[in-house]
Motif scaffolding. Structure first.
Motif, PDB file in Angstrom:
ATOM      1  N   PHE A 192       0.872  -1.124  -0.346  1.00 35.88           N
ATOM      2  CA  PHE A 192       0.489   0.023   0.154  1.00 35.88           C
ATOM      3  C   PHE A 192       0.748   1.131  -0.394  1.00 35.88           C
ATOM      4  O   PHE A 192       0.899   1.870  -1.168  1.00 35.88           O
ATOM      5  CB  PHE A 192      -1.396   0.477   1.559  1.00 35.88           C
ATOM      6  N   ALA A 193       1.647   1.554   0.514  1.00 30.78           N
ATOM      7  CA  ALA A 193       2.616   2.726   1.223  1.00 30.78           C
ATOM      8  C   ALA A 193       3.772   2.804   0.074  1.00 30.78           C
ATOM      9  O   ALA A 193       3.270   3.830  -1.060  1.00 30.78           O
ATOM     10  CB  ALA A 193       3.841   1.892   2.381  1.00 30.78           C
ATOM     11  N   LEU A 194       4.228   1.975  -0.795  1.00 27.84           N
ATOM     12  CA  LEU A 194       4.816   1.555  -2.141  1.00 27.84           C
ATOM     13  C   LEU A 194       3.698   2.172  -3.081  1.00 27.84           C
ATOM     14  O   LEU A 194       4.111   3.093  -4.122  1.00 27.84           O
ATOM     15  CB  LEU A 194       4.954   0.742  -2.958  1.00 27.84           C
ATOM     16  N   GLU A 195       2.397   1.676  -3.643  1.00 27.83           N
ATOM     17  CA  GLU A 195       1.579   2.456  -4.471  1.00 27.83           C
ATOM     18  C   GLU A 195       1.346   4.131  -3.748  1.00 27.83           C
ATOM     19  O   GLU A 195       1.408   4.112  -5.344  1.00 27.83           O
ATOM     20  CB  GLU A 195      -0.022   1.438  -4.710  1.00 27.83           C
ATOM     21  N   ASN A 196       1.304   3.645  -3.667  1.00 24.34           N
ATOM     22  CA  ASN A 196       0.304   5.122  -2.005  1.00 24.34           C
ATOM     23  C   ASN A 196       2.018   6.491  -2.951  1.00 24.34           C
ATOM     24  O   ASN A 196       1.775   8.015  -3.719  1.00 24.34           O
ATOM     25  CB  ASN A 196       0.230   5.522  -0.937  1.00 24.34           C
ATOM     26  N   ASN A 197       3.115   6.139  -2.680  1.00 27.00           N
ATOM     27  CA  ASN A 197       3.790   6.686  -3.016  1.00 27.00           C
ATOM     28  C   ASN A 197       4.579   6.998  -4.230  1.00 27.00           C
ATOM     29  O   ASN A 197       4.692   8.182  -4.877  1.00 27.00           O
ATOM     30  CB  ASN A 197       5.211   6.594  -2.132  1.00 27.00           C
ATOM     31  N   PHE A 198       4.172   5.950  -5.315  1.00 29.94           N
ATOM     32  CA  PHE A 198       4.010   5.683  -6.663  1.00 29.94           C
ATOM     33  C   PHE A 198       3.481   7.194  -7.225  1.00 29.94           C
ATOM     34  O   PHE A 198       3.642   7.712  -8.253  1.00 29.94           O
ATOM     35  CB  PHE A 198       4.206   4.600  -7.005  1.00 29.94           C
ATOM     36  N   ARG A 199       2.270   7.070  -7.143  1.00 29.01           N
ATOM     37  CA  ARG A 199       0.393   7.955  -7.372  1.00 29.01           C
ATOM     38  C   ARG A 199       0.961   8.961  -6.682  1.00 29.01           C
ATOM     39  O   ARG A 199       0.067  10.031  -7.860  1.00 29.01           O
ATOM     40  CB  ARG A 199      -0.142   7.464  -6.826  1.00 29.01           C
ATOM     41  N   GLN A 200       1.426   9.670  -5.649  1.00 28.92           N
ATOM     42  CA  GLN A 200       1.917  10.832  -5.334  1.00 28.92           C
ATOM     43  C   GLN A 200       2.766  11.273  -6.321  1.00 28.92           C
ATOM     44  O   GLN A 200       3.297  12.506  -6.965  1.00 28.92           O
ATOM     45  CB  GLN A 200       2.288  11.248  -4.374  1.00 28.92           C
ATOM     46  N   LEU A 201       4.075  10.810  -6.939  1.00 31.85           N
ATOM     47  CA  LEU A 201       5.082  11.140  -7.686  1.00 31.85           C
ATOM     48  C   LEU A 201       4.489  11.212  -9.188  1.00 31.85           C
ATOM     49  O   LEU A 201       4.632  12.154  -9.818  1.00 31.85           O
ATOM     50  CB  LEU A 201       5.849  10.436  -8.000  1.00 31.85           C
ATOM     51  N   GLY A 202       3.227  10.870  -9.577  1.00 33.72           N
ATOM     52  CA  GLY A 202       2.459  10.962 -11.014  1.00 33.72           C
ATOM     53  C   GLY A 202       2.831  10.676 -11.523  1.00 33.72           C
ATOM     54  O   GLY A 202       4.435   9.562 -11.219  1.00 33.72           O
ATOM     55  N   ALA A 203       2.332   9.948 -12.645  1.00 34.80           N
ATOM     56  CA  ALA A 203       2.563   9.065 -13.873  1.00 34.80           C
ATOM     57  C   ALA A 203       3.899   9.017 -14.980  1.00 34.80           C
ATOM     58  O   ALA A 203       4.362   8.288 -14.686  1.00 34.80           O
ATOM     59  CB  ALA A 203       1.190   9.107 -14.639  1.00 34.80           C
ATOM     60  N   THR A 204       3.892  10.234 -14.816  1.00 34.16           N
ATOM     61  CA  THR A 204       4.926  10.488 -15.485  1.00 34.16           C
ATOM     62  C   THR A 204       6.490  10.135 -14.937  1.00 34.16           C
ATOM     63  O   THR A 204       7.572   9.365 -15.299  1.00 34.16           O
ATOM     64  CB  THR A 204       5.398  11.223 -16.429  1.00 34.16           C
ATOM     65  N   ALA A 205       6.309  11.052 -13.853  1.00 34.48           N
ATOM     66  CA  ALA A 205       7.667  11.097 -12.641  1.00 34.48           C
ATOM     67  C   ALA A 205       7.688   9.395 -12.340  1.00 34.48           C
ATOM     68  O   ALA A 205       8.890   8.690 -11.931  1.00 34.48           O
ATOM     69  CB  ALA A 205       7.664  11.854 -11.829  1.00 34.48           C
TER      70      ALA A 205
END
Length: 518
Positions: A192-205
């Protein structure tokens, strides 16, 4: 306590590990057949003190005292764990062992014929008769193995099928259930934490780190598997079964990579395996790390019939587990973070253009995380119980058994019933915690280059193929429930196919009967 050696209990040394885990200790090996050893043995038989013996070195006396002290300690621990009605027969068993230690295998046991304790003593007597010239030290090593086996549920101090089964369930639930529950909870929270952090970076980044994480999660298992294969060959511990198992698991990993590459690789490898893969890797590493310190052993052995049936049962259990998790605890792990962020962004116009904003407000559902942990723990406890039971059921009298402590592996001429009638016994090994008990380098290497290598390759391959199939079904005209059933049926089949390789990889060349268990 029943003091076997009342005159020799002053020096309490951890002799168990010296004789069972480092048998090449020079003082012990150099005195077994010496004239001094017979002085010690004569002194023991006459219940005399060791002090003052002529021609006997201080090292020899210390070793004898340590052996006796360790036996006293084990006897005390055993008796302290029993109910009052179990004490008399167990005390007679220890007294018989005392006499056999002093005088060899020709002594008649004082235990009640037909009792479990009597069977233990008979097996000890049989073993001693195989080595009529054994010295006091050699018999003492065998005695330590036997008393430790009684305490590890390799023998039935309590009689009857129901008590034995209860002990098996409690043992597996305590060890496997606790470890799997903790590892699963960490897996779900980490995903959950990994996916949430990936999402907050934005799709491109987030795409580059996602792809790197996905590749690493798929390749670390095969890399460990390859390193383990090289290690086995160099150490001479590889067998035909272990080689075939490693090759089969390598093919599963290669098939998973091809499956991911065949359908939307950027999406599956990046958007999904970036979080699901690391989530799986977290679980396998944590589980095998904890299990390294708390080993489990059983007398199930290994045979084709038991392996096939246990594979079918475990695969079916994993399929049911997947359906249960999807329906009873959907709000957990990386999948929950993905679905919830997409749902919020879809229904809130101001966030429709950027799902990363939705990820900020999502919090883990601890109840669903705990529920998934409990479901997974139940499934793995079931596996640790059903596999040795099925192996035992299909075993033949001459089948080799996995643990050297299994005193029921007696030749047919001893009158002991065949393996199926004896029942499965599962016990906890001595925890590898504390001074002189920490895992050795060899045990750690075996755990991670065999067990963890196979488990990581196994689970990462199954997860990646399942995610590819789920992605391919997105455009199909199927309901959500039907898609869950299709994907988890595929998972069940993959688990059944890979399970024999995972189990058979642990087959090693036969060791001496008194070799330390891993």
């Amino acid at each position: 306590m029943l003091p076997l050696y009342p005159t020799t209990t002053e020096s309490c040394v951890q002799f168990y590990h010296e004789v069972n885990m480092a048998r090449d200790i020079e003082p012990i090996e150099s005195i077994d057949n010496s004239h001094s050893a017979h002085y010690i043995e004569q002194c023991l038989n006459e219940n005399q003190d060791f002090a003052g013996l002529e021609g006997v070195t201080e090292t020899l006396i210390t070793s004898a005292e340590s052996l006796c002290s360790q036996l006293d300690e084990l006897n005390s621990d055993l008796l302290a764990s029993l109910a009052p009605d179990e004490l008399p027969e167990t005390e007679r068993m220890l007294a018989s062992m005392d006499n056999m230690l002093k005088q060899g295998g020709e002594i008649m046991p004082s235990t009640r014929p037909g009792s479990a304790e009597h069977q233990i003593v008979l097996h000890l007597r049989h073993e001693l008769r195989q080595h009529p010239m054994a010295t006091f030290y050699e018999r003492g090593r065998l005695m330590i193995d036997f008393i430790g086996a009684v305490m590890s549920n390799d023998f039935a101090v309590i009689s009857g099928t129901l008590p034995r089964c209860i002990v098996n369930v409690i043992t597996v639930a305590t060890r496997t259930g606790t470890i799997v529950a903790l590892a699963t909870l960490l897996r779900q929270l980490a995903g959950f934490a990994l996916e949430n952090n990936f999402r907050q970076l934005g799709a491109t980044a987030s795409l580059p780190p996602r792809v790197v994480a996905g590749i690493v999660s798929m390749l670390i298992g095969p890399a460990l598997n390859l390193a383990g294969a090289v290690r086995d060959e160099r150490n001479g511990t590889a067998t035909r079964a272990s080689r075939a198992s490693r090759i089969a698991m390598g093919l599963l990993s290669a098939g998973a990579l091809m499956a991911v590459a065949s359908h939307r690789p950027a999406f599956t490898l990046g958007s999904l395996m970036g979080s699901f893969g690391l989530q799986t890797l977290t679980y396998t590493l944590m589980r095998d790390l904890l299990q390294l310190f708390f080993p489990l052993h059983d007398n199930g052995g290994m045979n084709a019939g038991g392996l096939i049936c246990s594979s079918l049962f475990y695969g079916a259990a994993q399929g049911v587990l997947g359906v249960a998790m999807a329906n009873l605890a959907p709000h957990s792990g990386a999948g929950y973070a993905i679905d919830e962020a997409d749902r919020i962004a879809k229904h809130m116009a101001q966030w429709a253009s950027d799902a990363s904003l939705a990820a900020v407000v999502i919090q883990p559902d601890v109840v669903h995380d705990l529920l998934r942990s409990a479901l997974n723990a139940f499934t793995e406890v079931f596996d640790d119980l059903q596999r040795p039971a099925l192996m035992r059921w299909f075993a033949k009298p001459h089948d080799g058994l996995r643990e050297h402590h299994d005193a029921e592996a007696i030749p047919a001429k001893s009158g002991v019933p065949p393996p199926r009638a004896q029942g499965v016994r599962i016990g906890l090994g001595r925890p590898r915690i504390g001074k002189g008990r920490w895992p050795t380098a060899g045990q750690a290497a075996e755990q991670f280059f065999t067990t963890n290598a196979m488990r990581t390759s196994y689970f990462a391959g199954v997860v990646s193929i399942a995610l590819t199939a789920a992605s391919a079904l997105n455009g199909a005209n199927l309901s959500h429930i039907d898609k869950i059933l299709v994907v988890n049926s595929l998972v069940a089949g993959l688990v059944m196919a890979g399970y024999p390789a995972f189990i058979a990889a642990h087959g090693k060349p036969a060791t001496a009967p008194c070799a330390a268990s891993s």
